[in-house]
Scaffold this active site. Sequence first.
Site, PDB file in Angstrom:
ATOM      1  N   LYS A   1     -10.260   0.096  -2.512  1.00  0.00           N
ATOM      2  CA  LYS A   1     -10.151  -0.080  -1.060  1.00  0.00           C
ATOM      3  C   LYS A   1     -10.415   1.229  -0.335  1.00  0.00           C
ATOM      4  O   LYS A   1      -9.551   2.102  -0.302  1.00  0.00           O
ATOM      5  CB  LYS A   1      -8.754  -0.598  -0.698  1.00  0.00           C
ATOM      6  CG  LYS A   1      -8.540  -0.760   0.814  1.00  0.00           C
ATOM      7  CD  LYS A   1      -7.171  -1.343   1.149  1.00  0.00           C
ATOM      8  CE  LYS A   1      -6.903  -1.303   2.656  1.00  0.00           C
ATOM      9  NZ  LYS A   1      -5.546  -1.773   3.000  1.00  0.00           N
TER      10      LYS A   1
ATOM     11  N   ASP B   1       0.860  -1.184   0.000  1.00  0.00           N
ATOM     12  CA  ASP B   1       0.000   0.000   0.000  1.00  0.00           C
ATOM     13  C   ASP B   1       0.896   1.234   0.000  1.00  0.00           C
ATOM     14  O   ASP B   1       1.519   1.563   1.002  1.00  0.00           O
ATOM     15  CB  ASP B   1      -0.897   0.016   1.255  1.00  0.00           C
ATOM     16  CG  ASP B   1      -1.962  -1.090   1.219  1.00  0.00           C
ATOM     17  OD1 ASP B   1      -1.715  -2.136   0.584  1.00  0.00           O
ATOM     18  OD2 ASP B   1      -3.023  -0.887   1.841  1.00  0.00           O
TER      19      ASP B   1
ATOM     20  N   LYS C   1      -6.902   3.214  -3.459  1.00  0.00           N
ATOM     21  CA  LYS C   1      -7.311   3.232  -2.062  1.00  0.00           C
ATOM     22  C   LYS C   1      -7.505   4.674  -1.623  1.00  0.00           C
ATOM     23  O   LYS C   1      -6.751   5.556  -2.040  1.00  0.00           O
ATOM     24  CB  LYS C   1      -6.215   2.537  -1.252  1.00  0.00           C
ATOM     25  CG  LYS C   1      -6.359   2.574   0.252  1.00  0.00           C
ATOM     26  CD  LYS C   1      -5.260   1.735   0.926  1.00  0.00           C
ATOM     27  CE  LYS C   1      -5.223   1.989   2.432  1.00  0.00           C
ATOM     28  NZ  LYS C   1      -4.118   1.252   3.087  1.00  0.00           N
TER      29      LYS C   1
END
Lengths: 500, 299
Positions: B235, B136, B199
């Site tokens: 996400k 991430d 995300k």
Amino acid sequence: MSNTETKDVPYKPTSPNSKLDFASVWEYAPAPQDSDFAEVKEKYDLFIDGKFVKPSKGRYFKSTNPANEEVITEFAEATQKDVDKAVKAARKAFEGEWSRISAKERGKYIYRIARMIQERAREFAILESMDGGKPIRESRDVDIPLVAAYFFYYAGWADKLEYAFPGKQPEPLGVCGQIIPWNFPLLMLAWKIAPALATGNTVVLKPAETTSLTALKFAELVKDCGLPDGVVNIVTGAGQTGAEIVNHKDVDKIAFTGSTKVGKLIQSSLAGTDKKYTLELGGKGAMLIFEDAPIDQAVEGIINAIYFNQGHVCCAGSRLLVQEGIADKVIQKLKDRLATLIVGDPLDKNTDVGAINSKEQFETVNKYLELGVEEGADIYQCDCKVPDNGYFIRPTLFTNVSQSNRIVQEEIFGPVLTVQTFRTAEEGIEKTNNTPYGLANGVWTDKGSKIFKVGSKMRSGVIWANTYNKFDPTSPFGGYKESGVGREGGMHGLAAYIKN
Amino acid sequence: MTYPDFNQTIPIDEIGVNERVARLNSRSIKKGSKVQALKLALSMIDHTTLEGSDSPGKVRQLCKKAKQPYPAMPDLPTVAAVCVYPRLVGIAKQELKGTDINVASVATSFPSGQVPLSNRLDDTRFAVEEGADEIDMVISRGAFLNGEFSLVFDEIAAVKEACGEAHLKVILETGELQTLENVRKASDIAMHAGADFIKTSTGKVSPAATQPVTLVMLEAIRDYYYKTDKMIGMKPAGGIRTAKQAIQYLVLVKETLGAAWLNKHYFRFGASSLTNDILMQIVKQETGQYQSLNYFSND
């Protein structure tokens, strides 16, 4: 993700036109609105002079639930004698108590009606959906809250009329005959009754024969709130009953919302009389989507414009005009969006599109679907599940249509959208205005100046920018050309109920 | 593939987005469909701890919870991944051996990203070497807001390269991007530069994930799919604490992208306290009674 894991993933469909799949994996369980507490009597009488009275000829007609074709209740058929009785009661009330009480007291009654509608909101919403087929999501979140809002708004005007008409002593007209349609039964009642009472008139109202239930529930509410007898009278029946109201000699004003065909009949029978009238008739609204529009939000706006209330909206945006460069993209997105519309039981909280209001209208819309295909247009319908019983029509869009097609020219009053393209703003405006109607249009663009430039050239009473089908009691509503005469809503709506 | 001109802005109408979200929130999810949604949401969680005080012991506990969320119901799905700082990836990897739970790691000098690119790439490589299945990363918000879109693009592409086999989630930190149009633009840059997931947030900036932002990102994913046929995952992270919120997000996904995205390969929740609320709701659905939070372990 680990490599072993990704192998069992259905990675992607490979066709570039592959449609998204909205049906499988996770489906919503039925979420029915509890409707047991909404009381429906076996039959309803006429509401005249503060009392429920039997019709003079003793005739009743059945009302069905369009979602399952079952009979819900029976309504009385008002004949000439009954209408006359109602008009006399209204006249007596107008010349009596209603004219004697102060404007402030009049306002208080209207406030009380508004509050009582809020208290009984859920019951009204359920009955509206049962009798008319509209999804509970709409009757609960749109119709009934707006009904209360209109009463609240006009209640406030009751003792401030001289501010609405400076330098004038506003005087009521007298007895108002009001005839309302079946698409927004209680909301149209509010649009009619609230300004009439605020200005000191009395009314005889006829709801549509397929959707009279909430009007009679409203009559019960009027009784409970202690409004003086005869101020509001409700007579049920079909076209003949309406004609009796229109032609009654002692009615001072006619307010009609409905089809252009009936509107023209009313106008001709009123010619040569001194009755005032307002007519709110049909429409064939266009939505102009420019290349610089926020496309995903525009698609959502289109859905609200044409599939709201199964397209039974006089100001529905039934013609989509897309600028060439984005036409394919918009159509693809519309088709995917159609796949997510839930068609079915109006009393299910997840239903987006309910039942067509009546068998008659069901047949009319189906006729137009056939006609569109005959005219050479390409029909597209969502493949959503539809109940076996009841009058349901899949949300439909027609592409490959031209301005001369009847499905582009005529009001269908169903969940049917036609899609055309335009290249320049001038072409878009010309197509928008090339219709006998002029009730409402919409424009989508990110550019504020374009909204005003294009909007000011559209010939319609209402223009929405980057949205559609928004209503507010403070805003006037009404049309040009065959869409009608006069305005309802806002201060303009008061003018229709006072002497010139 | 042709790359769009990132200097062009795709218009987004915030009022329209909020209205769409409100309409989707009016969906009534009951009975069987609710239980199914709760289990689905549980299986999509990136069970996360991102504190300066994180210790090997805490990460081990977190992994045990991930494997067996509620021992009284052994048939429940496990969460999708455990998300930790790079230094703790090895521990998590060891704990999760033999399961199909992934180890995700925030890298690239999370959460600010304010170190030279070479350091961020080293950070990434370290996490991958330690065994991270998913990385991430954070984008350079300063550069983005300064209009240096090519720089942002190139940095994402470089991190993607450093990831090797590991999947890349690109954190846009939407709470710092100011407008939905910027969210859309950052999404497009990230997807074109090689993101496997986009995300919303680090969880360290407020506001973190919101539904309007998520909807805009889902619509960006949809447009990218229309154009390239490639599915990108989504996400939302931070601020999603209740089962009810999680179900609302699932409705957003279902009605924007459809069934293909309704699995942990294409949708994740970045959250730490969400797991227990979902468990509590599942127990309520199965037994008819709410349990006190005392009955659910806090890790």
